[in-house]
Design a protein around this motif. Structure first.
Motif, PDB file in Angstrom:
ATOM      1  N   TYR A  39       0.849  -1.190   0.000  1.00  0.00           N
ATOM      2  CA  TYR A  39       0.000   0.000   0.000  1.00  0.00           C
ATOM      3  C   TYR A  39       0.887   1.243   0.000  1.00  0.00           C
ATOM      4  CZ  TYR A  39      -3.763  -3.188   1.348  1.00  0.00           C
ATOM      5  OH  TYR A  39      -4.671  -4.220   1.393  1.00  0.00           O
ATOM      6  N   TYR A  40       0.643   2.148  -0.961  1.00  0.00           N
ATOM      7  CA  TYR A  40       1.375   3.420  -1.012  1.00  0.00           C
ATOM      8  C   TYR A  40       0.357   4.563  -0.928  1.00  0.00           C
ATOM      9  CZ  TYR A  40       4.884   0.288  -3.092  1.00  0.00           C
ATOM     10  OH  TYR A  40       5.754  -0.745  -3.344  1.00  0.00           O
ATOM     11  N   PRO A  41      -0.196   4.826   0.260  1.00  0.00           N
ATOM     12  CA  PRO A  41      -1.284   5.816   0.344  1.00  0.00           C
ATOM     13  C   PRO A  41      -0.849   7.256   0.052  1.00  0.00           C
ATOM     14  CG  PRO A  41      -0.723   4.965   2.516  1.00  0.00           C
ATOM     15  CD  PRO A  41       0.062   4.164   1.537  1.00  0.00           C
ATOM     16  N   LYS A  42       0.405   7.578   0.299  1.00  0.00           N
ATOM     17  CA  LYS A  42       0.927   8.921   0.008  1.00  0.00           C
ATOM     18  C   LYS A  42       2.384   8.764  -0.409  1.00  0.00           C
ATOM     19  CE  LYS A  42      -1.711  11.277   3.634  1.00  0.00           C
ATOM     20  NZ  LYS A  42      -1.652  12.215   4.763  1.00  0.00           N
ATOM     21  N   PRO A  43       2.970   9.776  -1.068  1.00  0.00           N
ATOM     22  CA  PRO A  43       4.401   9.675  -1.384  1.00  0.00           C
ATOM     23  C   PRO A  43       5.200   9.426  -0.104  1.00  0.00           C
ATOM     24  CG  PRO A  43       3.448  11.562  -2.496  1.00  0.00           C
ATOM     25  CD  PRO A  43       2.391  11.030  -1.564  1.00  0.00           C
ATOM     26  N   GLY A  44       6.088   8.463  -0.133  1.00  0.00           N
ATOM     27  CA  GLY A  44       6.933   8.180   1.031  1.00  0.00           C
ATOM     28  C   GLY A  44       6.302   7.226   2.029  1.00  0.00           C
ATOM     29  N   TRP A  45       5.018   6.930   1.848  1.00  0.00           N
ATOM     30  CA  TRP A  45       4.357   6.019   2.777  1.00  0.00           C
ATOM     31  C   TRP A  45       4.311   4.615   2.178  1.00  0.00           C
ATOM     32  CZ3 TRP A  45      -0.260   7.921   6.134  1.00  0.00           C
ATOM     33  CH2 TRP A  45       0.035   9.194   6.663  1.00  0.00           C
ATOM     34  N   VAL A  46       4.619   3.598   2.993  1.00  0.00           N
ATOM     35  CA  VAL A  46       4.539   2.206   2.547  1.00  0.00           C
ATOM     36  C   VAL A  46       3.900   1.390   3.670  1.00  0.00           C
ATOM     37  CG1 VAL A  46       5.794   0.257   1.554  1.00  0.00           C
ATOM     38  CG2 VAL A  46       6.759   2.555   1.357  1.00  0.00           C
ATOM     39  N   GLU A  85      12.168  -3.879  11.318  1.00  0.00           N
ATOM     40  CA  GLU A  85      11.729  -2.497  11.605  1.00  0.00           C
ATOM     41  C   GLU A  85      10.292  -2.195  11.222  1.00  0.00           C
ATOM     42  OE1 GLU A  85      14.400  -2.530   9.145  1.00  0.00           O
ATOM     43  OE2 GLU A  85      16.087  -2.552  10.518  1.00  0.00           O
ATOM     44  N   THR A  86       9.654  -3.056  10.444  1.00  0.00           N
ATOM     45  CA  THR A  86       8.250  -2.831  10.088  1.00  0.00           C
ATOM     46  C   THR A  86       7.413  -2.975  11.354  1.00  0.00           C
ATOM     47  OG1 THR A  86       8.585  -3.539   7.830  1.00  0.00           O
ATOM     48  CG2 THR A  86       6.337  -3.740   8.686  1.00  0.00           C
ATOM     49  N   THR A  87       6.527  -2.001  11.548  1.00  0.00           N
ATOM     50  CA  THR A  87       5.898  -1.825  12.853  1.00  0.00           C
ATOM     51  C   THR A  87       4.402  -2.142  12.809  1.00  0.00           C
ATOM     52  OG1 THR A  87       7.517  -0.110  13.330  1.00  0.00           O
ATOM     53  CG2 THR A  87       5.504  -0.084  14.643  1.00  0.00           C
ATOM     54  N   VAL A  88       3.979  -3.054  13.689  1.00  0.00           N
ATOM     55  CA  VAL A  88       2.558  -3.404  13.797  1.00  0.00           C
ATOM     56  C   VAL A  88       2.079  -3.106  15.214  1.00  0.00           C
ATOM     57  CG1 VAL A  88       0.842  -5.176  13.256  1.00  0.00           C
ATOM     58  CG2 VAL A  88       3.204  -5.504  12.541  1.00  0.00           C
ATOM     59  N   LEU A  89       0.930  -2.490  15.342  1.00  0.00           N
ATOM     60  CA  LEU A  89       0.264  -2.384  16.639  1.00  0.00           C
ATOM     61  C   LEU A  89      -1.048  -3.144  16.532  1.00  0.00           C
ATOM     62  CD1 LEU A  89       0.636   1.376  17.699  1.00  0.00           C
ATOM     63  CD2 LEU A  89       2.286  -0.475  17.888  1.00  0.00           C
ATOM     64  N   TRP A  90      -1.415  -3.850  17.603  1.00  0.00           N
ATOM     65  CA  TRP A  90      -2.684  -4.578  17.545  1.00  0.00           C
ATOM     66  C   TRP A  90      -3.363  -4.619  18.904  1.00  0.00           C
ATOM     67  CZ3 TRP A  90       2.052  -7.055  17.365  1.00  0.00           C
ATOM     68  CH2 TRP A  90       2.284  -8.065  18.301  1.00  0.00           C
ATOM     69  N   ASP A  91      -4.662  -4.912  18.857  1.00  0.00           N
ATOM     70  CA  ASP A  91      -5.494  -4.976  20.055  1.00  0.00           C
ATOM     71  C   ASP A  91      -5.303  -6.340  20.710  1.00  0.00           C
ATOM     72  OD1 ASP A  91      -7.866  -5.576  21.697  1.00  0.00           O
ATOM     73  OD2 ASP A  91      -8.627  -3.655  20.913  1.00  0.00           O
ATOM     74  N   ARG A  92      -4.869  -6.349  21.949  1.00  0.00           N
ATOM     75  CA  ARG A  92      -4.559  -7.599  22.643  1.00  0.00           C
ATOM     76  C   ARG A  92      -5.796  -8.486  22.782  1.00  0.00           C
ATOM     77  NH1 ARG A  92      -0.926  -9.103  26.995  1.00  0.00           N
ATOM     78  NH2 ARG A  92      -0.201  -7.002  27.351  1.00  0.00           N
ATOM     79  N   VAL A 103       5.823   0.087   7.045  1.00  0.00           N
ATOM     80  CA  VAL A 103       6.944  -0.697   6.525  1.00  0.00           C
ATOM     81  C   VAL A 103       8.265   0.069   6.667  1.00  0.00           C
ATOM     82  CG1 VAL A 103       7.825  -1.837   4.433  1.00  0.00           C
ATOM     83  CG2 VAL A 103       5.376  -1.864   4.951  1.00  0.00           C
ATOM     84  N   TRP A 104       9.358  -0.684   6.738  1.00  0.00           N
ATOM     85  CA  TRP A 104      10.691  -0.107   6.980  1.00  0.00           C
ATOM     86  C   TRP A 104      11.072   0.970   5.976  1.00  0.00           C
ATOM     87  CZ3 TRP A 104      14.534  -1.145   3.245  1.00  0.00           C
ATOM     88  CH2 TRP A 104      14.254  -2.172   2.350  1.00  0.00           C
ATOM     89  N   GLN A 105      10.518   0.923   4.748  1.00  0.00           N
ATOM     90  CA  GLN A 105      10.886   1.922   3.740  1.00  0.00           C
ATOM     91  C   GLN A 105      10.135   3.241   3.935  1.00  0.00           C
ATOM     92  OE1 GLN A 105       9.208  -0.979   1.419  1.00  0.00           O
ATOM     93  NE2 GLN A 105      10.911  -1.338   0.036  1.00  0.00           N
ATOM     94  N   ASP A 106       9.139   3.229   4.786  1.00  0.00           N
ATOM     95  CA  ASP A 106       8.241   4.378   4.950  1.00  0.00           C
ATOM     96  C   ASP A 106       8.986   5.554   5.593  1.00  0.00           C
ATOM     97  OD1 ASP A 106       4.862   4.671   5.516  1.00  0.00           O
ATOM     98  OD2 ASP A 106       6.234   6.043   6.512  1.00  0.00           O
TER      99      ASP A 106
END
Lengths: 505, 274
Positions: A39-46, A85-92, A103-106
């Motif tokens: 997903y590339y929702p905006k320039p620089g976002w992954v 480095e790719t970061t996920v947050l989730w509801d326990r 994602v790490w490239q973001d």
């Protein structure tokens, strides 16, 4: 006859998740793979959908067993290697991710990084974590998510929202998710967050404070090879016995167990890692200090890392965005239609430049364009960009370690490209060697898991599995090497300062 | 300008018929549908079968569209892509067999080596990707001859040329010896090669025992792409006493390793039932 036993390896990568079964001779028995959406929702976002990745794993792990005609009971252990480095947050409670994984490239944390860097206590970050303040790492992303989701910070403080990199997320899901899931990470992944003290291998309270990340949301830091728990889903009953960041897994899979041994993995990005033994070495040439691996209760082994953001992904861009080839390997076919680059150079600073420059404001360029240039020359320039970027990190590695690299061990998908491998040997003026298992990321995770459960007895036994599958010997005229390198360096300088301060994207 | 060629019109009508409905028809059904004599229909079908545009089901004797027709225009598989897709299985084959692995495709009447994995003993070896090997004296070449219609044609032509040349040059060489001889065991006549190729088609793999280099032997199997089309061959090669059990018989364990690797690659290339 005794039933055959295997080790299962899961490589959760940037573009796909791959599951491989290895036998005791470290030979590939079956392999399954599934790509996930970018997903590339905006320039620089992954972004990635963490649930999609989990569903892919649920699909490919049993499929790998089927293809080998094996049952879950024949799997001695499962090891995970993951995009770092790719970061996920989730509801326990529900197990549902909070938005998509970053994602790490973001590079969305650009402004945040600039803000952090202005603080008087900013030196704390490289001092404790061994890493520069950069958008590449996880902590600024956690902070960004906490800042941009109302009420999330409070829920994280109460431990209702969990953080993890991909291995944490998958181990938690495999071990039952909301239903008793184990929330852990390993030292190599934790070393990429900016939140861990590189010496004590524990979350550092001052770093947590600096980034404003609540401790309650963090996983427990464990060794890279130890049994974390048993899977209840996907491959029920299988012990999950290893997790490593993909690049560290490749270091392990290449059996770089001794101080001074190095490897470079050519994938989406490319990463040169040098084993520095049981002491973290500080770089003065733009390299990262990182944990290489830790086996059970043994002391951690450290590494110096040269990270290149864009190599294989430049070929993908050439295929998907320019449409000049229909499959990635065809880049070699197209590049071989011409003799040289025709004076054209591509510097793929798509999200700034990583090692050794660390210029987040740089952006990519194509220079030397004339009416003479064909798509064949562009294909050459695409491949050569990977070669020259390797040369830059090898130079930095030599300067930091005081050693001269004599041979480069390589692995990853791009090692199938003979033209590229020859070019790397040419520009390094050193032989390039590919081992018998090009999938060293997967192999490293399998090795660590196998060691943890006694499937393989020791590191020496693993070393004996390493064999040379191919070798490329340098054959470039030294004068041409020097002038081409100079051209490349002039091209790199032209990417600097493209983004104006405060400009996004 | 000459008028339309009747037999080509009839062939096109047969292909259109086979492309419709169940897609499997007997020669009688086809003849009746198109109002042709059974003998004429059979002749056209055999010709279409020869170029791979139709296939005959062995059990029922019925005809259907052939794989070659389905892949007109799309059958080309880039050799660099073939290497990329095969690399993991080629590694595993080298590791299991203890021998060097090569993948070859057809190029101008020769075998083009598109991938090479060293023998896993860490001895000094040189990559020979890009090398051209003879079709008739290698296991890779025999596979391509057996399963690639183009290869067989190319060899026939080159054999005729070689025969003419040797006749012109010396005028004394044996008339049946038309293929270049590398060793005492090289198959040098079209008849001997033809028998070998028939055997390769029957058994599904090929061997070459000291036919290109004394003391060396190789075993190969076909790599199939989508629809079963042979896109290349994979082989192991090594000292004849390691590759063979006896002077004439390749080690069946090694044959199985090569065939399994070929099947795994074929499956990844979408070959389906092969």
């Amino acid at each position: 006859m005794a039933t055959a036993h295997y080790v299962m390896s899961v490589d959760q990568g940037t573009t796909s998740t791959r599951c491989i079964l290895f036998d005791q001779g470290a030979r590939l028995v079956s392999m399954t793979q599934r790509e996930h959406k970018q997903y590339y929702p905006k320039p620089g976002w992954v972004e990635h959908d963490a649930l999609e990745i989990w569903r892919n794993l649920e699909h490919i792990a049993p499929e790998a067993l089927d293809r080998a005609g094996a049952a879950a009971g024949q799997v001695a252990a499962l090891g995970i290697a993951n995009q770092r480095e790719t970061t996920v947050l989730w509801d326990r409670r529900t197990g549902i991710p909070i938005g998509r994984a970053i994602v790490w490239q973001d590079t969305r944390t650009d402004a945040l990084i600039a803000e952090f860097a202005r603080r008087p206590d900013a030196d704390l970050v490289p001092e404790r974590s061994g890493l520069p303040l950069a958008t590449y790492f996880s902590a600024p992303r956690i902070r960004w998510l906490l800042d941009h989701t109302p009420g999330l910070y409070e829920r994280a403080e109460r431990g209702e929202v969990l953080f993890g990199t991909m291995e944490s997320w998958l181990v938690w899901k495999l071990t039952g998710g909301p239903d008793g899931g184990v929330h852990v990470t390993d030292v190599t992944n934790a070393s990429r967050t900016l939140l861990m003290d590189i010496r004590t291998l524990q979350w550092d309270p001052q770093l947590l404070d600096f980034f404003g990340v609540p401790a309650a949301m963090l996983p427990e830091i464990r060794s890279s090879a130890e049994v974390y728990g048993k899977a209840t889903l996907a491959v029920p009953g299988v012990r999950i016995a290893a997790a490593l960041g993909d690049q560290q897994a490749a270091l392990f899979g290449q059996t770089c167990f001794a101080r001074g041994e190095a490897k470079c993995t050519y994938g989406t990005g490319s990463f040169l890692l040098l084993n520095t033994g049981d002491t973290p070495v500080r770089s003065t040439h733009g390299l990262l200090t990182t944990v290489g691996y830790r086996i059970g209760d043994q002391p951690a082994v450290y590494a110096l890392e040269g990270s290149i953001a864009v190599t294989g992904s430049l070929v993908q861009w050439f295929r998907d965005s320019l449409g000049l080839i229909s499959s990635a390997p065809e880049i070699e076919t197209l590049a071989r239609t011409v003799e040289d680059n025709g004076g054209c150079y591509i510097v793929p600073a798509f999200s700034g430049l990583y090692a050794p420059h660390w210029r987040s404001e740089a952006r990519g360029i194509i220079v030397g364009l004339t009416s003479y240039i064909t798509k064949g020359h562009l294909a050459r320039a695409v491949l050569e960009a990977t070669g020259w970027q390797t040369r830059e990190v090898v130079d930095a590695m030599n300067a930091d370690s005081g050693l001269a690299l004599t041979t480069l061990k390589v692995d990853g998908g791009m090692t199938a490209d003979n033209l590229l491998m020859q070019f790397i040997a040419d520009v390094l003026d050193a032989p390039v060697v590919r081992p018998m298992v090009a999938e060293t990321v997967s192999l490293g995770a399998a090795y660590a898991a196998g060691l943890a459960v006694g499937y393989w007895p020791d590191l020496e036994g693993l070393r004996r599995n390493w064999h040379r599958a191919a070798q490329w010997t340098p054959a470039m005229d030294p004068a041409r090497r020097a002038s081409e390198y100079e051209n490349w360096q002039r091209a790199v300088e032209r990417t600097f300062d493209w983004l104006k301060p405060g400009q996004a994207g | 300008m000459p008028g339309p060629v009747q037999s080509i019109e009839r062939a096109a009508a047969i292909l259109r018929l086979l492309a419709r409905g169940s897609g499997r028809l007997g020669v009688g059904e086809i003849a009746t549908s198109l109002g042709l004599a059974k003998g004429t229909t059979h002749g056209i079908l055999r010709t279409l079968q020869g170029v791979g545009f139709v296939e005959q089901d062995k059990a029922s004797g019925k005809y259907q569209l052939g794989a070659a027709l389905l892949h007109l225009g799309t059958s080309y598989l880039d050799v660099n892509e073939l290497r990329s897709r095969a690399i993991n299985w080629a590694d595993a084959l080298a590791s299991r067999s203890g021998e060097a692995v090569r993948i070859g495709t057809l190029l101008d009447g020769k075998v083009l080596v598109v991938h090479h994995v060293f023998r896993p003993d860490d001895s000094l070896q040189t990559l020979d990707v890009g090398a051209l090997l003879p079709l008739h004296a290698t296991a890779l070449g025999k596979i391509l001859l057996a399963f690639d219609a183009d290869a067989a044609t190319v060899l026939q032509q080159s054999g005729q040329q070689a025969g003419q040349q040797s006749g012109q040059q010396s005028g004394t060489s044996a008339p049946e010896q038309i293929l270049e001889q590398f060793t005492r065991r090289t198959l040098t006549t079209g008849a001997a090669l033809g028998r070998a190729i028939t055997q390769v088609r029957e058994q599904g793999w090929a061997a070459e025992l000291e036919e290109s280099t004394p003391g060396q032997a190789s075993i190969a199997a076909p790599i199939r792409g989508y629809g079963g089309l042979v896109v290349g061959a994979i082989s192991i090669a090594g000292a004849v006493d390691r590759v063979c059990l006896t002077a004439e018989q390749p080690d069946p364990v090694l044959v199985a390793f090569v065939q399994n690797a070929a099947r795994a690659i074929s499956r990844d290339l979408g070959a389906g039932r092969w």
